[in-house]
Design an enzyme around this catalytic site. Structure first.
Site, PDB file in Angstrom:
ATOM      1  N   GLU A 208      31.425   2.998   4.232  1.00 38.94           N
ATOM      2  CA  GLU A 208      32.771   2.522   3.951  1.00 38.94           C
ATOM      3  C   GLU A 208      33.017   2.629   2.459  1.00 38.94           C
ATOM      4  O   GLU A 208      32.105   2.956   1.692  1.00 38.94           O
ATOM      5  CB  GLU A 208      32.967   1.089   4.457  1.00 38.94           C
ATOM      6  N   HIS A 246      34.726  -7.045   3.350  1.00 38.47           N
ATOM      7  CA  HIS A 246      33.358  -7.062   2.831  1.00 38.47           C
ATOM      8  C   HIS A 246      33.379  -7.154   1.311  1.00 38.47           C
ATOM      9  O   HIS A 246      34.192  -6.505   0.658  1.00 38.47           O
ATOM     10  CB  HIS A 246      32.610  -5.777   3.222  1.00 38.47           C
TER      11      HIS A 246
END
Lengths: 296, 417
Positions: A208, A246
């Protein structure tokens, strides 16, 4: 067979609050040997037949624990990792989300030169389907097989595993490496393990935005990887400067964009899925290109 | 979390980092008083917003002008200069400070970093003028690839470090810090000498740099940037500007830092989401998203884009999403009037699909949804979950997988993929 975790692994749980207890039972139901728990001050008691110790070292000595899984809340999590390291536990899996970065800087330094490997923090854990699971993932979606899975995310990993299972591809081991800026085992570390594992034939890695760990992995793959690799990078539409859930998922200072990572991986010969719905398909394409069969 | 320059400087002062004397004010009259109190021949009036490029930015009266100047003068490198007053200005008298503050306060400041809409200036920092002999760049930040802090210094003060890194990387000195011993004297000395600081002032520079490092560590910062770092005529270092960001994960041990958050600088929807422990980020598309898990939430935005739509937001309701949380997420997503459809993408793991489906139905019922609702469910107890959705009175468009869901969401939002 598998990497890092198998049916002989003996797991000690650190942090037995509601979450730790719930997942201790879940892992045990999956067939994992959950041999001990650690609750300072409660040594000598037990939880559902699982002996409780005051320290990790005692669980190693008395029960032969060789994997530690940590659910300790953020203020104590770094200490828990270092305690397990100090007790010589070879594999430490830290599920805890929200550990201050400064604590992880110290943990990383403390673990240098020691024999323990850390997975996480802020991760779903690790599972070798059909043998053992250590963490919070739903075990039943997995299927024993020969594809390694590496991912920075939780539910997106479940999505990838589900897609693999749907196209008839089982998994050797799935490692959730975690979504924080500082993690113990990187994409590259996990890739090396799979490359050396005789029972893994191909790997899918899910990255990511944020940092450059995927680019580093791409460089390593290009030079060293002998097995087919597929990838997906989450956050292709994420705006710069914003943290996407995150702690580590942020494009900053012109670094960490999904497009850079996808380009680097493609240049390394990795089959990159553009849509997250095509992760299973990308893996099959990667295997076909190299003439490797991973289906049952 | 980011803070204003005046807050960053107050924090640095606590750690004995030299910063100019300054007073934050919210009215023009106070600005005059502040200038009188500072009593220096020159004061600087600095707009306080959470964005860089304030000096080169433009103070404008309305949004239309902000958008025009952003497009014509600020957006990219090499555009012609605008003719508006900037966000950081010098005043030679208290009366002039008052005048400048008057022209800045409650107006919009548009800079390269604010985006076309600009930001309303609610505070200005009135600061003593500074005798500048030389300007440097200094920052402390985390190098993720090695898990260590690095101190970066450059003689190219006032320039963006990304630009220096690209054009003349040899002008950047990087020192990696071992956390067990912190910034060493010898490292700080090397930085001082690389900036050309005189030998007799090197000791003071070491003290300055170590104070800065201590501030970073003790405050659990995630970035500390001093640009420019100024060498005064008398050879002393002073932090003329300061940008500090903090690690939100460490707020439990820094209640005082957490209290510095300026709600005016945050998106109101994001603030509200944070209260309910939802991770939400507003975007500019038309398809609202609600997903469990950050990775899958990003992937959901990506797949919408892949099929020609634009996501209106990032929204992670977390693993333990109950009806209350889902209802709150609905309210926040629907408060965005651009939203033409909502796509719920759930992969039930430990959290079972039937529980999540029940939550969605209850929340949708409670909130009263007027745009098409597309739901894709997968995972534990998925059949029971789908049954609950099918049997509810809520008008739900079911999706068999992510692609199906994304396509249906695009269609419902009037986008042909």
């Amino acid at each position: 067979m598998s990497v890092l975790l198998n049916k002989d692994s003996r797991v000690v749980t650190q942090g037995l609050g509601a979450t730790g207890k719930f997942h201790l039972q879940g892992c045990r139901e999956y067939g994992t040997q959950m041999v001990a728990g650690v609750r300072p001050g409660k040594g000598g008691t037990d939880f559902e037949g699982c002996p409780i110790f005051d320290t990790v070292a005692q669980s190693v000595e008395k029960e032969g624990a060789n994997v530690a899984v940590i659910y300790v809340p953020p203020p104590g999590a770094a200490d828990a990792i270092m305690e397990a390291t100090d007790a010589g536990v070879p594999l430490i899996v830290c599920i805890t989300e929200g550990i201050p970065t400064a604590d992880m800087v110290r943990v990383k330094r403390f673990m240098e030169g020691k024999s323990s490997r850390l997975i996480g923090p802020n991760c779903p854990g690790i599972i070798t389907p059909g043998e053992a699971k250590v963490g919070i993932m739903p075990g039943y979606i997995h299927k024993p097989g020969r594809v390694g899975v590496i991912s920075r995310s939780g539910t997106l990993t479940y999505e990838a595993v589900h897609q693999l299972t749907l196209v008839g591809v089982g998994q050797s081991t799935c490692i959730g490496i975690g979504g924080d800026p500082i993690i113990g085992t990187t994409h590259t570390d996990a890739m090396k393990l799979y490359n050396d594992d005789p029972d893994t034939d191909a790997v899918i890695m899910i990255g990511e935005i944020g940092g450059n760990a995927e680019e580093t992995a791409a460089a390593w793959i290009k030079e060293n990887m002998t097995k087919p690799v597929a990838a997906f990078i989450g956050g292709q539409t994420a705006p710069p400067g914003k943290r996407m859930g995150h702690a580590g998922a942020i494009i900053s200072g012109g670094q960490g964009s999904a497009s850079d990572k996808m380009e680097a991986l493609e240049a390394a010969g990795v089959t990159v899925a553009k849509s997250p719905a095509d992760m299973g398909k990308a893996l099959l394409d990667a295997c076909e290109k190299k003439g490797v069969s991973v289906k049952d | 979390m980011n803070v204003h320059e005046y807050q960053a400087k107050e924090l640095l002062r606590r750690y004995d980092v030299a910063v100019p004397r300054g007073i934050m004010v919210t009215t023009a009259a106070e600005a005059r008083k502040a200038a009188e109190e500072l009593a220096t021949p020159i004061v600087v009036v600095k707009s306080q917003i959470h964005a860089g490029g304030r000096g080169a930015g433009a103070i404008v009266a309305d949004g239309a002008e902000a958008a025009r100047i952003f497009k014509e003068n600020l957006k990219d490198e090499g555009l012609p200069e605008h003719d508006k007053p900037g966000g950081v200005r010098l005043a030679k008298s208290p009366a002039e400070a008052e005048e400048i503050a008057e022209s800045i306060l409650d107006n919009l400041l548009v800079t390269k970093q604010t985006g076309a809409e600009g930001k309303t200036v609610r505070r200005v920092l009135v600061e003593e003028g500074c005798d500048i002999a030389d300007e440097f760049y200094l920052s402390i930040l985390l190098d993720r690839s090695i898990g260590r802090l690095v101190v970066m210094a450059s003689t190219e003060g006032g320039m963006e470090i990304e630009q220096v890194a690209e054009e003349s990387p040899e002008k950047i000195l990087r020192k990696t810090i071992d956390p067990t011993v912190g910034l060493l004297d010898c490292q700080a000395r090397e930085i001082a000498f690389s900036l050309g600081i005189a030998a007799e002032k090197a000791g003071d520079a070491v003290k300055f740099l170590k104070a800065l490092y201590n501030a970073y560590v003790e405050l659990d910062a995630s970035l500390l940037e001093v640009n420019p770092l100024v060498l005064t005529g008398s050879g002393d270092l002073i932090a003329l500007d300061a940008k500090v960001s903090f690690d939100d994960n460490a707020f439990y041990r820094h209640a005082d830092v957490k209290a510095l958050r300026d709600d005016d600088e945050e998106d109101p929807k994001e603030l509200r989401a944070a209260k309910f422990d939802l991770s939400y980020i507003a975007l500019d598309g038309t398809i609202g998203c609600m997903v469990n898990g950050a990775g899958l939430a990003m992937a959901t935005m990506d797949i919408i884009h892949h099929h020609g739509g634009k996501p209106a937001n990032f929204c992670d309701v977390g693993g333990g999403a109950n009806a209350e949380k889902v209802a709150e997420a609905f309210k926040i997503i629907l408060a965005d009037e651009n939203v033409k459809a909502v796509f719920i993408n759930i992969f039930g793991g430990i959290m079972k699909c039937d529980v999540l489906a029940q939550g969605v139905v209850e929340a949708a019922d409670q909130v009263g949804i007027k745009v098409p609702l597309i739901v894709r469910l997968e995972g534990t107890n998925v059949d029971r979950g789908r049954e609950i959705l099918a049997n509810s009175d809520i008008d739900i468009i079911g999706a068999s997988d992510m692609t199906d869901g994304a396509k249906k969401a695009c269609e419902a939002a009037g986008v042909t993929g």
